[in-house]
Scaffold this motif. Sequence first.
Motif, PDB file in Angstrom:
ATOM      1  N   THR A 191       0.838  -1.192   0.000  1.00  0.00           N
ATOM      2  CA  THR A 191       0.000   0.000   0.000  1.00  0.00           C
ATOM      3  C   THR A 191       0.874   1.242   0.000  1.00  0.00           C
ATOM      4  OG1 THR A 191      -0.131   0.117   2.417  1.00  0.00           O
ATOM      5  CG2 THR A 191      -1.824  -1.175   1.272  1.00  0.00           C
ATOM      6  N   ASP A 192       0.315   2.314  -0.530  1.00  0.00           N
ATOM      7  CA  ASP A 192       0.997   3.607  -0.551  1.00  0.00           C
ATOM      8  C   ASP A 192      -0.068   4.668  -0.388  1.00  0.00           C
ATOM      9  OD1 ASP A 192       2.994   5.460  -0.695  1.00  0.00           O
ATOM     10  OD2 ASP A 192       3.368   5.217  -2.851  1.00  0.00           O
ATOM     11  N   ARG A 193       0.303   5.853   0.010  1.00  0.00           N
ATOM     12  CA  ARG A 193      -0.686   6.900   0.140  1.00  0.00           C
ATOM     13  C   ARG A 193      -0.097   8.260  -0.185  1.00  0.00           C
ATOM     14  NH1 ARG A 193      -3.651   6.998   5.555  1.00  0.00           N
ATOM     15  NH2 ARG A 193      -3.331   4.759   5.413  1.00  0.00           N
ATOM     16  N   LEU A 250      -3.727   0.595  -3.425  1.00  0.00           N
ATOM     17  CA  LEU A 250      -3.499  -0.823  -3.187  1.00  0.00           C
ATOM     18  C   LEU A 250      -2.789  -1.391  -4.410  1.00  0.00           C
ATOM     19  CD1 LEU A 250      -7.048  -1.865  -1.889  1.00  0.00           C
ATOM     20  CD2 LEU A 250      -5.156  -0.835  -0.598  1.00  0.00           C
ATOM     21  N   GLU A 251      -1.540  -1.778  -4.247  1.00  0.00           N
ATOM     22  CA  GLU A 251      -0.775  -2.350  -5.347  1.00  0.00           C
ATOM     23  C   GLU A 251      -0.990  -3.859  -5.360  1.00  0.00           C
ATOM     24  OE1 GLU A 251       3.253  -1.058  -5.463  1.00  0.00           O
ATOM     25  OE2 GLU A 251       2.746   1.063  -5.210  1.00  0.00           O
ATOM     26  N   GLU A 264     -14.922  -5.728  -3.179  1.00  0.00           N
ATOM     27  CA  GLU A 264     -15.168  -6.855  -2.274  1.00  0.00           C
ATOM     28  C   GLU A 264     -13.832  -7.263  -1.681  1.00  0.00           C
ATOM     29  OE1 GLU A 264     -17.101  -9.999  -4.469  1.00  0.00           O
ATOM     30  OE2 GLU A 264     -17.950  -8.488  -5.819  1.00  0.00           O
ATOM     31  N   ILE A 265     -13.818  -7.532  -0.387  1.00  0.00           N
ATOM     32  CA  ILE A 265     -12.569  -7.847   0.311  1.00  0.00           C
ATOM     33  C   ILE A 265     -12.715  -9.201   1.004  1.00  0.00           C
ATOM     34  CG2 ILE A 265     -10.886  -7.018   2.008  1.00  0.00           C
ATOM     35  CD1 ILE A 265     -12.459  -4.263   1.720  1.00  0.00           C
ATOM     36  N   SER A 266     -11.735 -10.058   0.823  1.00  0.00           N
ATOM     37  CA  SER A 266     -11.777 -11.360   1.479  1.00  0.00           C
ATOM     38  C   SER A 266     -11.710 -11.176   2.978  1.00  0.00           C
ATOM     39  CB  SER A 266     -10.617 -12.233   1.017  1.00  0.00           C
ATOM     40  OG  SER A 266      -9.388 -11.760   1.541  1.00  0.00           O
ATOM     41  N   ARG A 267     -12.336 -12.068   3.705  1.00  0.00           N
ATOM     42  CA  ARG A 267     -12.308 -12.023   5.166  1.00  0.00           C
ATOM     43  C   ARG A 267     -11.270 -12.999   5.730  1.00  0.00           C
ATOM     44  NH1 ARG A 267     -14.508  -7.587   4.144  1.00  0.00           N
ATOM     45  NH2 ARG A 267     -16.694  -7.246   4.660  1.00  0.00           N
ATOM     46  N   ASP A 268     -10.433 -13.556   4.862  1.00  0.00           N
ATOM     47  CA  ASP A 268      -9.423 -14.521   5.324  1.00  0.00           C
ATOM     48  C   ASP A 268      -8.287 -13.832   6.059  1.00  0.00           C
ATOM     49  OD1 ASP A 268     -10.962 -16.404   4.074  1.00  0.00           O
ATOM     50  OD2 ASP A 268      -9.851 -16.253   2.185  1.00  0.00           O
ATOM     51  N   GLY A 323      -9.500  -2.361   9.669  1.00  0.00           N
ATOM     52  CA  GLY A 323      -8.935  -1.041   9.471  1.00  0.00           C
ATOM     53  C   GLY A 323      -8.155  -0.949   8.183  1.00  0.00           C
ATOM     54  N   ARG A 324      -6.921  -0.479   8.265  1.00  0.00           N
ATOM     55  CA  ARG A 324      -6.110  -0.263   7.072  1.00  0.00           C
ATOM     56  C   ARG A 324      -5.117  -1.386   6.821  1.00  0.00           C
ATOM     57  NH1 ARG A 324      -8.909   3.042   3.900  1.00  0.00           N
ATOM     58  NH2 ARG A 324      -9.365   5.034   4.883  1.00  0.00           N
ATOM     59  N   ASN A 325      -5.308  -2.530   7.407  1.00  0.00           N
ATOM     60  CA  ASN A 325      -4.406  -3.654   7.194  1.00  0.00           C
ATOM     61  C   ASN A 325      -4.814  -4.407   5.930  1.00  0.00           C
ATOM     62  OD1 ASN A 325      -2.512  -5.674   7.474  1.00  0.00           O
ATOM     63  ND2 ASN A 325      -3.750  -6.850   8.916  1.00  0.00           N
ATOM     64  N   TRP A 326      -4.352  -3.914   4.776  1.00  0.00           N
ATOM     65  CA  TRP A 326      -4.787  -4.455   3.503  1.00  0.00           C
ATOM     66  C   TRP A 326      -3.863  -5.541   2.970  1.00  0.00           C
ATOM     67  CZ3 TRP A 326      -9.225  -3.003   0.918  1.00  0.00           C
ATOM     68  CH2 TRP A 326      -9.881  -1.858   1.390  1.00  0.00           C
ATOM     69  N   GLN A 327      -2.610  -5.569   3.397  1.00  0.00           N
ATOM     70  CA  GLN A 327      -1.660  -6.509   2.816  1.00  0.00           C
ATOM     71  C   GLN A 327      -2.156  -7.954   2.894  1.00  0.00           C
ATOM     72  OE1 GLN A 327      -0.746  -3.898   4.510  1.00  0.00           O
ATOM     73  NE2 GLN A 327       0.970  -2.911   3.477  1.00  0.00           N
ATOM     74  N   GLY A 328      -2.016  -8.651   1.768  1.00  0.00           N
ATOM     75  CA  GLY A 328      -2.399 -10.043   1.714  1.00  0.00           C
ATOM     76  C   GLY A 328      -3.869 -10.291   1.450  1.00  0.00           C
TER      77      GLY A 328
END
Length: 282
Positions: free
Chosen positions: A207-209, A215-216, A278-282, A236-241
């Motif tokens: 991620t970058d801002r 989201l890369e 849509e975001i995975s919940r894994d 929150g902002r924990n997008w990695q993975g």
Amino acid sequence: MKQVVPALTGSPLTQKTPWASLGVFFCACLLLLGALLPARALADCVLGEADEIVALRKVVDGDTLRLKDGRRVRLIGVNTPELRHGTRPAQPLAEEAREFTERFLAGGDLELVYDEDRYDNHGRVLAHVYNHRGDSLEAALLAAGLAFHIAIAPNFALAECLASREELARERQRGLWAPGVWPTLRADQLRPGDGGFVRLTGTVKKTDRNRYLWLELDGPVAVRLDLKRDYGHPSGRNWQGRKIVVKGWLVDRGEKYASRNRRNKRWFIASDSEFTIEISRD
């Protein structure tokens, strides 16, 4: 202030995408679906009284109209498949979407209800459109599976209701949601020439801002998010993975851009709200 009628309870590619024929019977079913849907399904997603009563001259395509006074109207909240342009073939169900819109609006004047923005970048009027019976064209197209729901800032007044109509079509595998009709593009398979409206899936690697959150993904593409919205993310902002699926217009900034800006991705998609990702919940 206009009041939104709530959504019903209890109900739930690129431009080169090949058109897989669904057969005459299936296409006929799509064209008749508007007449078969329950009355409440067509009358929901209403903001209030019409801002204008107008006369229709022509349906340009499923989501674009020409009025008798010369103005062009672009529906808010939906994107229908593109018709044939020059050598570019029509996208799946583009003709069916246009015919559905023609039938749905036949027989009387139209009602236009405005949201926050009155015009788009092409000078077209942006409006929620209803037929002479007060039925929502956007809700009907989505419920029939002949359009994708899009939510572009700041026109969010009916976003939740319209999202529920798309979910209904998706659960019942109607139209564009039928298996094999509109494949989801993978981020790691992008090639030169890819662009236009897509459903794209990938895994967030970085991620970058700056003014936005980027989201890369695991391919030459990034998704641009609005920092002011939380996108319904449980962490929150924990997008990695996270594996995501995003709907929107894939923009190719070109080979020259990519060679001059090696830290940036060549392609990007802007997502203004949680209704297009849509975001995975894994």
